[in-house]
Design an enzyme around this catalytic site. Structure first.
Site, PDB file in Angstrom:
ATOM      1  N   ARG C  55       0.606  -1.025   0.042  1.00 53.86           N
ATOM      2  CA  ARG C  55      -0.177   0.011   0.260  1.00 53.86           C
ATOM      3  C   ARG C  55       0.928   1.201  -0.159  1.00 53.86           C
ATOM      4  O   ARG C  55       0.414   2.235  -0.555  1.00 53.86           O
ATOM      5  CB  ARG C  55      -1.162   0.044   1.458  1.00 53.86           C
ATOM      6  CG  ARG C  55      -1.887  -0.506   0.954  1.00 53.86           C
ATOM      7  CD  ARG C  55      -2.835  -1.066   2.393  1.00 53.86           C
ATOM      8  NE  ARG C  55      -1.879  -1.986   2.826  1.00 53.86           N
ATOM      9  CZ  ARG C  55      -0.895  -0.664   3.782  1.00 53.86           C
ATOM     10  NH1 ARG C  55      -1.194   0.093   3.682  1.00 53.86           N
ATOM     11  NH2 ARG C  55      -0.747  -2.107   4.394  1.00 53.86           N
ATOM     12  N   THR C  56       1.639   1.416   0.968  1.00 53.26           N
ATOM     13  CA  THR C  56       2.962   2.683   1.265  1.00 53.26           C
ATOM     14  C   THR C  56       3.447   2.677  -0.345  1.00 53.26           C
ATOM     15  O   THR C  56       3.502   4.058  -0.556  1.00 53.26           O
ATOM     16  CB  THR C  56       3.521   2.282   2.145  1.00 53.26           C
ATOM     17  OG1 THR C  56       2.869   1.605   3.143  1.00 53.26           O
ATOM     18  CG2 THR C  56       4.652   3.406   2.457  1.00 53.26           C
ATOM     19  N   LYS C  84      23.696  -8.524  -3.366  1.00 53.82           N
ATOM     20  CA  LYS C  84      25.176  -8.753  -2.604  1.00 53.82           C
ATOM     21  C   LYS C  84      26.004  -7.770  -1.970  1.00 53.82           C
ATOM     22  O   LYS C  84      26.953  -8.262  -1.584  1.00 53.82           O
ATOM     23  CB  LYS C  84      25.325  -8.042  -4.124  1.00 53.82           C
ATOM     24  CG  LYS C  84      24.893  -8.857  -5.168  1.00 53.82           C
ATOM     25  CD  LYS C  84      25.755  -8.686  -6.619  1.00 53.82           C
ATOM     26  CE  LYS C  84      24.239  -8.934  -7.277  1.00 53.82           C
ATOM     27  NZ  LYS C  84      25.244  -8.314  -9.377  1.00 53.82           N
ATOM     28  N   ARG C 105      11.554   2.675   2.342  1.00 53.31           N
ATOM     29  CA  ARG C 105      10.590   1.970   3.235  1.00 53.31           C
ATOM     30  C   ARG C 105      12.433   0.520   4.061  1.00 53.31           C
ATOM     31  O   ARG C 105      12.800   0.399   2.601  1.00 53.31           O
ATOM     32  CB  ARG C 105       9.885   0.589   2.781  1.00 53.31           C
ATOM     33  CG  ARG C 105       9.962  -0.374   4.194  1.00 53.31           C
ATOM     34  CD  ARG C 105       8.433  -0.790   4.193  1.00 53.31           C
ATOM     35  NE  ARG C 105       7.461   0.576   4.681  1.00 53.31           N
ATOM     36  CZ  ARG C 105       6.398   0.180   5.432  1.00 53.31           C
ATOM     37  NH1 ARG C 105       6.201  -1.244   5.903  1.00 53.31           N
ATOM     38  NH2 ARG C 105       5.644   1.648   5.011  1.00 53.31           N
ATOM     39  N   HIS C 133       6.891   6.799  10.632  1.00 51.26           N
ATOM     40  CA  HIS C 133       7.104   5.936   8.677  1.00 51.26           C
ATOM     41  C   HIS C 133       6.031   7.689   8.551  1.00 51.26           C
ATOM     42  O   HIS C 133       4.113   7.960   8.795  1.00 51.26           O
ATOM     43  CB  HIS C 133       5.878   4.916   9.585  1.00 51.26           C
ATOM     44  CG  HIS C 133       4.810   4.894   8.041  1.00 51.26           C
ATOM     45  ND1 HIS C 133       5.580   5.149   7.347  1.00 51.26           N
ATOM     46  CD2 HIS C 133       3.942   3.869   8.043  1.00 51.26           C
ATOM     47  CE1 HIS C 133       4.202   4.612   5.647  1.00 51.26           C
ATOM     48  NE2 HIS C 133       4.011   4.050   6.685  1.00 51.26           N
TER      49      HIS C 133
END
Lengths: 372, 372, 372
Positions: C55-56, C84, C105, C133
């Site tokens: 959603r974000t 990596k 995020r 957030h």
């Protein structure tokens, strides 16, 4: 299907006339793609793919981009909140606040339908388990119309996994709207067309034969629709190994075929059509993907109410037919592949299918259950 | 490479003149990016990444977006039909029906070449196993030209994994087209440049030394190209642990370096350049990614036949040279990293490489095999 | 935060006035979205999601596309070079050469801050572990302002996981800038608001009560903010199973609620709000996602210095306050969720938080450590 929004879950959600109009639009797109390159400007397509399917997803995305729109979404459940336990319903509630139209694939049958119930924008089913895949059928129909010049009076061979092949079932349902269609159903015993499908063909007076012999069937076919025998459909690995090579199309098997045979395959193939067939002019399976993109462009335009000459009326969902007898949270669906087996707090809804037999149909996955 | 479409699989698929023209375009882009912001309008780039590579993929995508085009694709094999067993060839057959140009990465050597054979649009190799990565080399060349003002008369140190480092091999091949280039090849014994590369340098009369000592080599270098010692190249974990820290660049090792040394790295780095070096003005490795995007913009324009002033001729694939002696399905490639080890029904094709030695070269991965 | 670029890591990086201006812009967008559809033309947003959050991510992407910009990025660490071993710092160094703005995020606290330190373009924190957030809080604020018509004089109930719920902490911090706010903090004993938060509320003279009883609290609430009890926050599975159903909102619990209660949830929900509540007019949680997209549009425009009427000044990072006493590589952060536990060569930096108590605060994750 909030606010009477029109969605396409099954090929039967489109009338024969609508499909023909979509094919006409696809032909227009082929003649003059530039004329369509800004039709969806400022529109967004969300591709919600709860399981991967490269070709289908890329076809939708490319279709939207070629209309001047843009695309967002996810390509597997790992990349989505589904891994945190979010329901399909909630995902569609949210994403329909972001995008103008949604294309979705999900491993569970009925998932796209549940999504559409919770979406304020049109939803296109891009595959729900072994259930429906209507845009593949749209691609198939356009391919046949373009290659054969008609959709009636055809002998259609369908070969491979007829039991679980959702594209096979949809193609037959779509072709049954045309006249003069006969079918040659070619498969191993274990993977024959399900009884309810042959019952339906019988009831509709369709001409069909069932056989296990691909080569013997070849000479009479106008269309040969090959399908993959999918490993994931078998519980018994050995059985899969024994069968998977039984129906491989090779150049020599084609020696008795018509000169204008149309060889189709929904792709991806593993080895059911030899690579050596690719150079044959009758091989149309890559051409199908070309047709598929144009049909998806036409479908997106249709559902958004857009034409190359501007907006037109957005199609409404058809008026609900006389409500059949409905069971709500009385019985539950036993099909483990049904979305109702995983979606939280989803009401168990069945509609009366056959009064005499006391059969009810799950509204999500179409499984039949007896109840009295 | 259907219809003579021009693709770039190796840096040698571009002439020196073409590369210089691409660098000129990149310089123009830097001066006036706005002038290029609509060059690829209505064009689509497909990024087919069968293994993840963030920087390379994002660089291609950003390049296309900065040209006003759009992007579709996948970022790992999990998200693709490859997980269902689809061949590379089929994927390219299909996707070239959707997109105008394709950038691809694949863990197998020769995969981009196989893709190009089945694509009707240009293919750019964004890395095929340990084989080629031409757009990294384009980024390297532009960085050197901008920082040093020239591409000839340079002493180039290359440090780290010279055995498996595909970017090292491509850079050397590209620099060999210029005069006055000398090389200092700095690596542990086990990771020295392969014999066929040093043989080639000798044959071309190039000046080079091999050493294990980074610090002693420092004073004479104009360019220092650091590379990562990749864990995945080692079968023996202990050997990797012993070697990985041997060639770490730190500020004190730079004390004897030239004031205008150009420090490069293809990225990602793990710890082979200390973060403390980042603030040094000679650190050019992040600048390389800036150059890389501009070179990819220039390359996309070149392959699509577009300029900031409109369309020009689309480049054709060069005429095939006098066909060498070819073995088709006579011997098979023994390189486990070759695409021919996994791609279904791929013909095993070898071209005569050295008549005297009876050596043949696999057309996919360039491995040499003796046969008589 | 190179070159004084303005980034948003915490909600407190925006002043109350700036947030109100963003809300005004969001209201304008709602009134006339077309007026904003080309504001970000030729601008690129990179979404660097080191862990999935559908959603974000889709909200950011849709926001940018609705502004006429374009989007690139990755949706999980698997698809990125992080697998990596590339550092967060390097990823941002590189990507800020490609994109105009970055939303990120990451599972580690402080990751977005480290990214911003190495980015030459604005960074928006879209969630860093259990830490911040801010764009969720922006969505929350707009939802409350639109539904209640004000942001002061409100009784706000917050229910569920108040200990680990980052959205809860941010919402309280944002609401503390308004007058007449009282809180009802509803949670099981084990998941109460952390002591430093209640200490802060006390210090600021805020009115609050702590309770374990959702139903008894209901009548006085103007806003009810439900949160998910996240499985991943528990080390003891049994404890999670015992608690997770304790605070489920159902229609009957709402019978004593105000008629204009605003029911919120940051989503995704699992089962903490019954699906049956969705049809209640007071359910605002899907509406929040609608508000969230508009706030993200406003924020992107703000950080890029763009308005619907053209460019304006790009906001500068606020002048650093009088430097507090700093410890650099003297002590190290003990928080296993801090980005400093995984990021290579990251300096361990602490700022003096409380001179009397000898407490220092980690600049990445805000953990407090005593040192003298």
């Amino acid at each position: 299907m909030k606010k009477d929004v029109r969605s396409v879950i099954s090929i039967l959600d489109l009338t024969r006339e609508e499909i023909e109009s979509l094919m006409d639009t696809a032909d227009e797109i082929e003649r003059d793609p530039e004329a369509f390159s800004e039709v969806c400007r400022h529109k967004q397509l969300a591709t919600l793919f709860f399981e991967p399917s490269t070709r289908t997803r890329l076809s939708f995305e490319s279709a939207m981009l070629s209309l001047g729109g843009s695309v967002l979404g996810f390509s597997s459940a790992n990349s989505s909140s589904a891994s945190k336990g979010e329901s399909v319903a909630d995902t569609f509630e949210v994403v329909s606040n972001y995008a103008d139209i949604i294309a979705t694939r999900h491993p569970k049958e009925g998932a796209a339908y549940v999504g559409a119930l919770h979406s304020s924008v049109p939803v296109v089913n891009a595959g729900d388990g072994g259930h429906f895949h209507p845009t593949q059928t749209l691609a198939d129909l356009l391919t046949i119309r373009r290659k054969k010049g008609r959709l009636n009076d055809l002998c259609i061979g369908i070969c491979g996994d007829l039991k679980y092949g959702r594209t096979v079932h949809s193609l037959i349902e779509a072709m049954q709207r045309y006249s003069g269609i006969s079918y040659v159903l070619i498969s191993p015993e274990e993977l024959r067309l399900p009884g309810y499908m042959t019952d339906k063909l019988k009831a509709e007076g369709a001409e069909y034969v069932e056989t296990a012999d691909l080569e013997a069937s070849m000479p009479k076919l106008d269309v040969l629709y090959m399908t993959r025998i999918q490993k994931e459909r078998f519980t018994d690995e050995a059985e899969y190994q024994r069968l998977k090579d039984s129906y491989i199309l090779t150049p020599d098997k084609l020696s008795s075929a018509k000169k204008d045979l149309c060889i189709m395959h929904p792709l991806p193939r593993v080895n059911e059509i030899s690579v050596k067939v690719d150079e044959d002019e009758r091989a149309c399976y890559f051409y199908e993907t070309y047709c598929g993109k144009q049909m998806r462009m036409a479908l997106i335009m249709f559902l958004l109410g857009l034409t190359k000459d501007g907006a037109r009326e957005v199609p409404k969902a058809p008026a609900k037919m006389e409500p059949k007898k409905v069971l709500r949270d009385v019985i539950s669906c036993k099909n483990p592949a049904c979305i109702s087996s995983t979606e939280q707090e989803l009401p168990q809804v069945f509609e009366l299918a056959d009064e005499e037999k006391h059969e009810y149909r799950c509204i999500y996955c179409d499984s039949l259950v007896r109840y009295q």
